[in-house]
Design an enzyme around this catalytic site. Structure first.
Site: not given
Length: 586
Positions: A292-297, A452, A503
């Site tokens: 999850a980090a940094p939490g954008g998605k 991700d 990415c």
């Protein structure tokens, strides 16, 4: 145009006098920004086979430059796109906001701020930048400018709109004083005798700015702008923080959104926002963000769910989990719970299920920590915030179970405690908050899972160096992601959705992982994605000189995934998204 001395594997052997003679004929070729991304020869051959030489050359060139715009995701739980556009416009017109003022130089006749017109993404706002710009650095070789040399990572941040901060400065011309005009250039890694890469200088080196300088040729074509020294040379290497150079004339002019409308906006690449949409989360569902980090998605998913339901945000790093907690609190989102968990150990084994899980919302789940534990003022966990039984269990396990399995505190723990008292709190304690540990989750625990995956990041831009990756390392990235995928597919319930994204432009981590997933798990099928703005994936296979064969997608499957090309008109980072529907499991 003169090629810098780091461009090919043999350039460092070229006679320097040849390069100098070319620069004397055309000094502007030296004081320019014209990098060429350097790859391992076998990696370059692999990508040439995948994309074709001309296409890969365009991708490589695009990777060395930032996108021409900044993409902002509006927190619609707190505000609206129209309100954000109005506030940003006011900031742009405020002379005190120099960082955002940069974009007005791109087109003074029209507003640089616009709402995304892609259906479903109306809450996304674009702020246009400009570049590359031609910069006047001085009078040529006879009167060279004073220079400040920065690290590659510092330069990549500066190209995205940041200032030149003290930690990023490696070297400087002699006699630089505060207020002097200085040219900012980049120190690139150079190949060593044993195949390693390094910057061949120590911090504090004095630049001469003349052909007699041993690093003179290495800086050619790597100048990113002119600015004003905010510190003297001595100050740059004496203080530990602060702005070293105010870069007011940049090759690429992009706004910095540092401390701008915090909680209302989040700077995020467009494909990352599309990945959250591909997951298609619904209100009231239970969703897992595995890395999850940094939490954008994570926060993007929460906003799409209107902050209703449960999102479990997991990461293997304690401090990164705290970052997700802080971002969730900053954006006012309450449906996100966090836990420290290695993605390779996401599935809870039956033998440990009863000990490591508790009941949350009527279902079994690994122990997690809700971000609502954070104090609204200090971000510190509080017992008065109404914690769930899972959170209390997590704290009790952490406080009562000793490493040796007994009830007594061991001598090693006593020594560690004494050391903490003597040396002060570490980073994890001083930042506040608590990252609850989890031993994983039972199979079929989630309606939707986003993986991700950690990757080679060869799609991120601007990128000035890629020489460390080899064909073997690219394959190993793919093997690592397959192991994470094996965990993710077990956690999605029948009828649920699994989204896999990276990415990178590396097919070993993209198409090859999808091929692996479809061949191994027959109950998986590729599902349509909305919105679909990326291109198709790669079809076929790649045969390597060592006999290894890598299978990619089959005809028809390529149109079901989204591949974002840095050289396309969308001007995004390189990114890949695959969406799977989960059918009945055997």
């Amino acid at each position: 145009m003169l090629k810098p001395s780091f461009l090919t594997s043999h350039d460092h052997l070229l006679p320097c006098f040849f390069a100098l003679s070319l620069m004397e004929m055309n000094p502007s070729s030296r004081y320019s920004y014209d990098p060429v991304l350097r790859w391992d020869p076998e990696v370059e051959d692999y990508f040439n086979k995948a994309y074709g030489p001309d296409h890969f050359a365009r991708i490589s060139k695009a990777l060395t430059r930032p996108s021409s715009y900044s993409c902002i995701r509006v927190n619609t739980v707190q505000t609206t796109s129209a309100a954000v556009i109005e506030k940003l416009t006011n900031i742009l017109n405020d002379d005190s906001e120099d960082g955002l003022k940069l974009v007005l130089q791109s087109d003074g006749s029209s507003s640089p701020i616009s709402k995304c017109q892609i259906p479903g993404l109306e809450y996304v706002v674009f702020v246009n930048g400009s570049g590359p710009h031609r910069i006047e650095y001085g009078s040529g070789l006879d009167n060279p400018p004073k220079e400040v040399l920065v690290s590659r990572k510092c330069a990549e941040a500066v190209l995205r709109g940041a200032q030149v901060y003290v930690p990023g400065v490696l070297a400087c011309t002699a006699h630089v004083e505060k207020g002097d005009a200085v040219a900012v250039c980049v120190a690139m890694e150079q190949p060593g005798d044993e195949g390693d890469w390094s910057v061949n200088m120590t911090r504090g080196t004095t630049l001469q700015g003349l052909p007699s300088d041993p690093f003179y040729c290495e800086r050619s074509g790597l100048y990113i702008g002119m600015g004003t020294a905010m510190l003297s040379r001595a100050g740059m290497f004496r203080v530990s923080h602060g702005v070293a150079v105010d870069l007011n004339n940049r090759v690429f002019r992009l706004p910095s959104f540092h401390n701008v409308l915090e909680g209302e906006i989040f700077l995020q690449n467009l494909p990352s926002i599309v990945a959250a949409h591909a997951l298609d989360p619904q209100r009231g569902e239970r969703v897992l963000d595995m890395c999850a980090a940094p939490g954008g998605k994570t926060t993007a998913i929460a906003i799409l769910m209107n902050d209703e339901g449960e999102i479990v945000a997991a990461d293997r790093s304690h401090n990164k989990v705290l970052d997700v907690q802080r971002l969730s609190a900053e954006m006012g989102l309450t449906c996100i719970t966090t836990c420290k968990l290695d993605a390779l150990k996401s599935v809870c084994l039956p033998s440990t299920l009863s000990d490591s899980t508790t009941s949350v919302n009527g279902e079994n789940s690994g122990s997690v920590t809700s971000h609502s534990e954070l104090s609204s003022n200090e971000g510190i966990a509080s017992d008065a915030s109404g914690r769930s039984e899972a959170e209390k269990s997590c704290e009790e396990n952490a406080s009562t179970k000793q490493p040796n399995g007994g009830d007594k505190v061991s001598q090693s723990e006593i020594r560690k405690s004494k050391g903490r008292l003597k040396n002060g709190r570490g980073r994890s304690q001083s930042q506040g908050g608590r990252a609850g540990k989890s031993k994983g989750f039972p199979p079929n625990s989630f309606d939707r899972v986003l993986l991700d995956a950690p990757c080679s990041a060869l799609g991120l831009r601007p990128r000035l160096f890629a020489g460390l990756e080899t064909v073997i390392s690219l394959r190993n990235h793919g093997r690592y992601q397959r192991k994470m995928f094996d965990q993710a597919v077990q956690l999605v319930r029948v009828g649920g959705v699994l989204v896999y994204s990276t990415c990178t432009i590396n097919p070993s981590e993209n198409e090859a992982v999808v091929r692996y997933a479809l061949d191994k798990y027959k109950f998986l099928s590729l599902a349509p994605q909305h919105p679909r703005i990326g291109g198709p994936g790669l079809v076929g296979r790649c045969e390597f000189p060592d006999g290894y064969v890598e299978e990619w997608l089959k005809p028809g499957e390529d149109e079901m995934v989204q591949k974002f090309d840095p050289s396309s008109k969308l001007d995004t980072i390189g990114f890949f998204i695959a969406k799977f529907s989960v059918g009945p499991k055997d």
